[in-house]
Design an enzyme around this catalytic site. Structure first.
Site, PDB file in Angstrom:
ATOM      1  N   GLY A  20     -43.443  93.090 -37.934  1.00 48.40           N
ATOM      2  CA  GLY A  20     -42.183  93.498 -38.551  1.00 48.40           C
ATOM      3  C   GLY A  20     -42.019  94.991 -38.765  1.00 48.40           C
ATOM      4  CG  ASN A  22     -39.216  97.593 -33.887  1.00 48.96           C
ATOM      5  OD1 ASN A  22     -38.651  98.659 -33.651  1.00 48.96           O
ATOM      6  ND2 ASN A  22     -40.243  97.159 -33.172  1.00 48.96           N
ATOM      7  CG  MET A  95     -43.461  86.584 -30.375  1.00 51.94           C
ATOM      8  SD  MET A  95     -43.326  87.867 -29.129  1.00 51.94           S
ATOM      9  CE  MET A  95     -44.610  87.323 -28.026  1.00 51.94           C
ATOM     10  CB  ILE A  97     -36.691  82.034 -24.812  1.00 57.09           C
ATOM     11  CG1 ILE A  97     -37.745  83.047 -24.338  1.00 57.09           C
ATOM     12  CG2 ILE A  97     -35.448  82.100 -23.931  1.00 57.09           C
ATOM     13  CD1 ILE A  97     -38.308  82.778 -22.968  1.00 57.09           C
ATOM     14  CG  HIS A 114     -38.760  94.530 -23.410  1.00 55.17           C
ATOM     15  ND1 HIS A 114     -39.403  93.326 -23.604  1.00 55.17           N
ATOM     16  CD2 HIS A 114     -39.267  95.058 -22.279  1.00 55.17           C
ATOM     17  CE1 HIS A 114     -40.267  93.146 -22.623  1.00 55.17           C
ATOM     18  NE2 HIS A 114     -40.199  94.176 -21.805  1.00 55.17           N
ATOM     19  CG  ASP A 150     -37.318  90.859 -21.980  1.00 56.34           C
ATOM     20  OD1 ASP A 150     -36.845  90.770 -23.125  1.00 56.34           O
ATOM     21  OD2 ASP A 150     -38.506  90.592 -21.716  1.00 56.34           O
ATOM     22  CD  GLU A 179     -41.010  99.037 -29.707  1.00 59.93           C
ATOM     23  OE1 GLU A 179     -40.606  98.122 -30.429  1.00 59.93           O
ATOM     24  OE2 GLU A 179     -42.009  98.912 -28.966  1.00 59.93           O
TER      25      GLU A 179
HETATM   26  C1  GRF Z   1     -42.371  95.585 -30.449  1.00 58.12           C
HETATM   27  O1  GRF Z   1     -43.144  96.320 -29.536  1.00 58.12           O
HETATM   28  C2  GRF Z   1     -41.104  95.083 -29.805  1.00 58.12           C
HETATM   29  O2  GRF Z   1     -40.577  95.952 -28.855  1.00 58.12           O
HETATM   30  C3  GRF Z   1     -41.593  93.828 -29.134  1.00 58.12           C
HETATM   31  O3  GRF Z   1     -42.517  93.266 -30.036  1.00 58.12           O
HETATM   32  C4  GRF Z   1     -43.077  94.292 -30.849  1.00 58.12           C
HETATM   33  C5  GRF Z   1     -42.810  93.915 -32.270  1.00 58.12           C
HETATM   34  O4  GRF Z   1     -43.441  94.767 -33.180  1.00 58.12           O
HETATM   35  N1  GRF Z   1     -40.498  92.976 -28.767  1.00 58.12           N
HETATM   36  P1  GRF Z   1     -43.054  94.719 -34.727  1.00 58.12           P
HETATM   37  O5  GRF Z   1     -43.230  93.268 -35.187  1.00 58.12           O
HETATM   38  O6  GRF Z   1     -41.647  95.181 -34.897  1.00 58.12           O
HETATM   39  O7  GRF Z   1     -44.047  95.623 -35.398  1.00 58.12           O
END
Ligand code: GRF
Length: 193
Positions: A20, A22, A95, A97, A114, A150, A179
């Site tokens: 988490g 992001n 994770m 779809i 991504h 994607d 990111e």
């Molecule tokens: C990130 O690298 C994102 O791009 C990918 O999964 C990872 C998630 O990381 N889809 P976090 O849970 O946000 O730390």
């Protein structure tokens, strides 16, 4: 200075499966004045997702859904989102779809981040694959979600240089750092801000 009277932030949900980080950066962004969105729900398929802790800290409602029966669970999520007047979804390390039916209900309103320079390296294990191919650059992409993995229209990308002694771990860190900046930027771009 223009004062925004009666300006309401768009209610959104973030879907996660893991750490988490992001989500954390999106929450921080959502609390700034310039953010057009608020984060009102955190949704996960994984009861052990570390990111769920951010719900409590930030007083954001969180809910875990069991994806074993995908059709049912998606309908449950859709009702839950409706109940909370959610208008947009951000996938952040989610994770699972989502089905075409689900995506259609939020057409053009689901974004994903991504860890590669799409269209290169769709799917999993992007950093190791980029290293194995001796790529000079990698990066991250924020894109619309459509029914192909994607593959939706790209909103923004950030390139990073792969250094000589790069490892999967160092590249993961380097890209994640970007990111966290890219997702908020892409949201501003989505809203033409
Ligand atoms: C990130 O690298 C994102 O791009 C990918 O999964 C990872 C998630 O990381 N889809 P976090 O849970 O946000 O730390």
């Amino acid at each position: 200075m223009v004062k925004l009277i009666g300006y309401k932030k768009v209610k959104t949900a973030v879907f996660i499966s893991g750490t988490g980080s992001n989500l954390k950066s999106l929450i921080k962004f959502s609390k700034t004045r310039k953010s057009p969105i608020s984060i009102d729900l955190i949704i996960s398929n994984n009861p052990k997702a570390k990111g769920l802790k951010l719900g409590k800290i930030n007083r954001i409602k969180k809910k875990v859904f069991n994806f074993k029966k995908k059709h049912n669970v998606e309908n449950q999520i859709l009702s839950f989102l409706k109940e909370h007047e959610i208008k947009m979804i951000f996938l952040a390390g989610f994770m699972k779809i989502l089905s075409k039916n689900f995506i259609t209900k939020f057409r053009g309103k689901i974004l994903n981040i991504h860890p590669s320079l799409l269209p290169k390296y769709k799917g999993l294990n992007t950093h190791q694959r980029a290293l194995n191919n001796n790529e000079k650059y990698s990066g991250c992409t924020v894109h619309f979600v459509n029914s192909k993995l994607d593959s939706g229209k790209i909103i923004l990308q950030k390139k990073v240089k792969i250094s000589k002694n790069e490892t999967k771990d160092s590249l993961t860190k380097k890209v994640l750092f970007q990111e966290h900046k890219l997702y908020p930027k892409a949201i501003l771009k989505f809203f033409n801000l």
